[in-house]
Motif scaffolding. Structure first.
Motif, PDB file in Angstrom:
ATOM      1  N   ILE A  64       0.850  -1.185   0.000  1.00  0.00           N
ATOM      2  CA  ILE A  64       0.000   0.000   0.000  1.00  0.00           C
ATOM      3  C   ILE A  64       0.886   1.235   0.000  1.00  0.00           C
ATOM      4  CG2 ILE A  64      -1.808   1.248   1.243  1.00  0.00           C
ATOM      5  CD1 ILE A  64      -2.581  -1.579   0.165  1.00  0.00           C
ATOM      6  N   VAL A  65       0.597   2.161  -0.913  1.00  0.00           N
ATOM      7  CA  VAL A  65       1.265   3.446  -0.961  1.00  0.00           C
ATOM      8  C   VAL A  65       0.324   4.429  -0.279  1.00  0.00           C
ATOM      9  CG1 VAL A  65       2.242   5.230  -2.432  1.00  0.00           C
ATOM     10  CG2 VAL A  65       2.377   2.819  -3.117  1.00  0.00           C
ATOM     11  N   ALA A  66       0.712   4.918   0.877  1.00  0.00           N
ATOM     12  CA  ALA A  66      -0.196   5.700   1.702  1.00  0.00           C
ATOM     13  C   ALA A  66      -0.480   7.074   1.117  1.00  0.00           C
ATOM     14  CB  ALA A  66       0.372   5.849   3.105  1.00  0.00           C
ATOM     15  N   ALA A  67      -1.760   7.395   1.010  1.00  0.00           N
ATOM     16  CA  ALA A  67      -2.197   8.752   0.711  1.00  0.00           C
ATOM     17  C   ALA A  67      -2.109   9.542   2.015  1.00  0.00           C
ATOM     18  CB  ALA A  67      -3.623   8.727   0.179  1.00  0.00           C
ATOM     19  N   ASP A  68      -2.292  10.860   1.950  1.00  0.00           N
ATOM     20  CA  ASP A  68      -2.190  11.676   3.157  1.00  0.00           C
ATOM     21  C   ASP A  68      -3.164  11.222   4.241  1.00  0.00           C
ATOM     22  OD1 ASP A  68      -0.163  13.228   2.112  1.00  0.00           O
ATOM     23  OD2 ASP A  68      -1.535  14.737   1.306  1.00  0.00           O
ATOM     24  N   SER A  69      -4.398  10.873   3.853  1.00  0.00           N
ATOM     25  CA  SER A  69      -5.373  10.452   4.841  1.00  0.00           C
ATOM     26  C   SER A  69      -4.998   9.115   5.480  1.00  0.00           C
ATOM     27  CB  SER A  69      -6.763  10.349   4.217  1.00  0.00           C
ATOM     28  OG  SER A  69      -6.725   9.504   3.084  1.00  0.00           O
ATOM     29  N   LEU A  70      -4.424   8.189   4.716  1.00  0.00           N
ATOM     30  CA  LEU A  70      -3.966   6.925   5.280  1.00  0.00           C
ATOM     31  C   LEU A  70      -2.744   7.123   6.168  1.00  0.00           C
ATOM     32  CD1 LEU A  70      -4.347   4.460   2.276  1.00  0.00           C
ATOM     33  CD2 LEU A  70      -5.751   4.566   4.333  1.00  0.00           C
ATOM     34  N   ARG A  71      -1.876   8.049   5.771  1.00  0.00           N
ATOM     35  CA  ARG A  71      -0.682   8.328   6.560  1.00  0.00           C
ATOM     36  C   ARG A  71      -1.065   8.844   7.945  1.00  0.00           C
ATOM     37  NH1 ARG A  71       1.471  11.462   3.036  1.00  0.00           N
ATOM     38  NH2 ARG A  71       2.360   9.770   1.832  1.00  0.00           N
ATOM     39  N   ALA A  72      -2.136   9.642   8.004  1.00  0.00           N
ATOM     40  CA  ALA A  72      -2.601  10.151   9.297  1.00  0.00           C
ATOM     41  C   ALA A  72      -3.093   9.030  10.200  1.00  0.00           C
ATOM     42  CB  ALA A  72      -3.714  11.171   9.075  1.00  0.00           C
ATOM     43  N   VAL A  73      -3.680   8.001   9.621  1.00  0.00           N
ATOM     44  CA  VAL A  73      -4.202   6.877  10.404  1.00  0.00           C
ATOM     45  C   VAL A  73      -3.079   5.941  10.851  1.00  0.00           C
ATOM     46  CG1 VAL A  73      -5.644   4.815  10.305  1.00  0.00           C
ATOM     47  CG2 VAL A  73      -6.463   6.946   9.314  1.00  0.00           C
TER      48      VAL A  73
END
Length: 77
Positions: A64-73
């Motif tokens: 998974i390449v994290a988007a900004d919203s995933l990176r926050a989680v």
């Protein structure tokens, strides 16, 4: 006299099970919404988000390449 659903809820509480699905955190709510979710629903919605937003590595779909919203989680790329 109690009905069987009340008995089941009492047994679940005694076993340490939550009485209702937990609320997602603010970071998760940005991805899956702000309603209480069971763990299975949460995982399904996260995978739906990942697929819909192209967050999988095209060469290796397990990554998974994290988007900004995933990176926050998850706190990492």
């Amino acid at each position: 006299m109690t009905n069987s659903s009340e008995d089941a809820l009492t047994k679940a509480r005694q076993a340490g099970a939550p009485a209702w699905p937990p609320m997602p955190s603010a970071e998760f709510a940005a991805i899956v919404g702000d309603k209480p979710l069971a763990q299975t629903q949460l995982f399904k919605l996260v995978w739906d988000y990942i697929k819909a937003n192209g967050c999988q590595d095209p060469a290796d779909k397990r990554e998974i390449v994290a988007a900004d919203s995933l990176r926050a989680v998850f706190g990492q790329d």
